[in-house]
Design a protein around this motif. Structure first.
Motif, mmCIF file in Angstrom:
data_model
loop_
_atom_site.group_PDB
_atom_site.id
_atom_site.type_symbol
_atom_site.label_atom_id
_atom_site.label_comp_id
_atom_site.label_asym_id
_atom_site.label_seq_id
_atom_site.Cartn_x
_atom_site.Cartn_y
_atom_site.Cartn_z
ATOM 1 N N ILE A 174 -100.313 72.414 -10.599
ATOM 2 C CA ILE A 174 -99.755 71.719 -11.758
ATOM 3 C C ILE A 174 -98.881 72.712 -12.507
ATOM 4 C CG2 ILE A 174 -100.266 70.471 -13.876
ATOM 5 C CD1 ILE A 174 -103.064 69.881 -12.641
ATOM 6 N N ILE A 175 -97.659 72.338 -12.784
ATOM 7 C CA ILE A 175 -96.741 73.207 -13.515
ATOM 8 C C ILE A 175 -97.166 73.240 -14.979
ATOM 9 C CG2 ILE A 175 -94.324 73.634 -14.120
ATOM 10 C CD1 ILE A 175 -95.059 73.884 -11.075
ATOM 11 N N ASP A 176 -97.245 74.439 -15.532
ATOM 12 C CA ASP A 176 -97.751 74.594 -16.899
ATOM 13 C C ASP A 176 -96.965 73.784 -17.924
ATOM 14 O OD1 ASP A 176 -95.463 76.183 -16.871
ATOM 15 O OD2 ASP A 176 -96.501 78.033 -17.386
ATOM 16 N N LYS B 86 -97.372 69.305 -22.000
ATOM 17 C CA LYS B 86 -96.812 68.108 -22.635
ATOM 18 C C LYS B 86 -97.807 66.950 -22.655
ATOM 19 C CE LYS B 86 -92.028 69.054 -21.354
ATOM 20 N NZ LYS B 86 -90.894 68.581 -20.546
ATOM 21 N N CYS B 87 -98.951 67.147 -22.036
ATOM 22 C CA CYS B 87 -99.941 66.077 -21.914
ATOM 23 C C CYS B 87 -100.848 65.995 -23.131
ATOM 24 C CB CYS B 87 -100.815 66.312 -20.686
ATOM 25 S SG CYS B 87 -99.960 66.074 -19.130
ATOM 26 N N GLN B 88 -101.434 64.818 -23.240
ATOM 27 C CA GLN B 88 -102.472 64.596 -24.230
ATOM 28 C C GLN B 88 -103.807 64.575 -23.491
ATOM 29 O OE1 GLN B 88 -102.104 60.921 -26.378
ATOM 30 N NE2 GLN B 88 -103.869 61.340 -27.653
ATOM 31 N N LEU C 208 -102.247 76.714 -11.369
ATOM 32 C CA LEU C 208 -101.139 76.544 -12.307
ATOM 33 C C LEU C 208 -99.887 77.195 -11.755
ATOM 34 C CD1 LEU C 208 -102.723 77.301 -15.794
ATOM 35 C CD2 LEU C 208 -101.881 75.112 -14.959
ATOM 36 N N GLY C 209 -98.795 76.455 -11.777
ATOM 37 C CA GLY C 209 -97.497 77.024 -11.461
ATOM 38 C C GLY C 209 -96.883 77.494 -12.769
ATOM 39 N N GLU D 10 -98.192 83.980 -20.694
ATOM 40 C CA GLU D 10 -98.594 83.423 -21.989
ATOM 41 C C GLU D 10 -98.705 81.895 -21.926
ATOM 42 O OE1 GLU D 10 -96.891 87.342 -22.369
ATOM 43 O OE2 GLU D 10 -95.893 85.528 -21.676
ATOM 44 N N ARG D 11 -97.733 81.274 -21.280
ATOM 45 C CA ARG D 11 -97.747 79.813 -21.139
ATOM 46 C C ARG D 11 -98.892 79.364 -20.236
ATOM 47 N NH1 ARG D 11 -92.551 79.258 -19.893
ATOM 48 N NH2 ARG D 11 -92.971 79.022 -17.700
ATOM 49 N N ALA D 12 -99.141 80.116 -19.178
ATOM 50 C CA ALA D 12 -100.242 79.793 -18.273
ATOM 51 C C ALA D 12 -101.580 79.873 -19.000
ATOM 52 C CB ALA D 12 -100.241 80.730 -17.069
ATOM 53 N N LEU D 13 -101.748 80.880 -19.834
ATOM 54 C CA LEU D 13 -102.978 81.017 -20.601
ATOM 55 C C LEU D 13 -103.153 79.848 -21.556
ATOM 56 C CD1 LEU D 13 -105.457 82.648 -21.423
ATOM 57 C CD2 LEU D 13 -104.001 83.887 -23.042
ATOM 58 N N LYS D 14 -102.079 79.442 -22.187
ATOM 59 C CA LYS D 14 -102.129 78.308 -23.117
ATOM 60 C C LYS D 14 -102.542 77.025 -22.379
ATOM 61 C CE LYS D 14 -99.375 76.051 -26.689
ATOM 62 N NZ LYS D 14 -98.081 75.977 -27.354
ATOM 63 N N ALA D 15 -101.980 76.808 -21.183
ATOM 64 C CA ALA D 15 -102.312 75.626 -20.383
ATOM 65 C C ALA D 15 -103.766 75.691 -19.910
ATOM 66 C CB ALA D 15 -101.366 75.494 -19.198
#
Length: 90
Positions: A31-33, A38-40, A75-76, A81-86
């Motif tokens: 799944i791309i981060d 952008k998901c709920q 995670l792609g 930082e973005r990967a950690l957030k996802a």
């Protein structure tokens, strides 16, 4: 035993079947981060799942407590930082 990552077949039903038939570890589809962020996050009381739903009402990722200890989230990303957030979101 591990259910290796597979495109279009690493969905929750397949992962649960693999666990039922003896897999120790199961992988999500990649799944791309950006998409996940952008998901709920929605608790689906009918299926007893946690769903991550995008703005078009598509289920991007679905999981449940039955696989929690055995699941590897793929995670792609191009940003740690973005990967950690996802990952924290999940």
């Amino acid at each position: 035993m591990i259910l290796a990552p597979m495109v279009r077949i690493g969905t929750l039903p397949m992962r649960l079947l693999a666990l039922e038939f003896g897999a120790d570890i199961v992988y999500t589809e990649e799944i791309i981060d950006f998409r996940l962020l952008k998901c709920q996050r929605v608790e689906n009381c009918i299926l007893n799942t946690i769903d991550f739903i995008d703005e078009d009402q598509n289920v991007v990722f679905r999981t449940c407590s039955k696989e929690k200890q055995n699941l590897v989230l793929q995670l792609g990303t191009a940003s740690p930082e973005r990967a950690l957030k996802a990952a924290k979101m999940v």
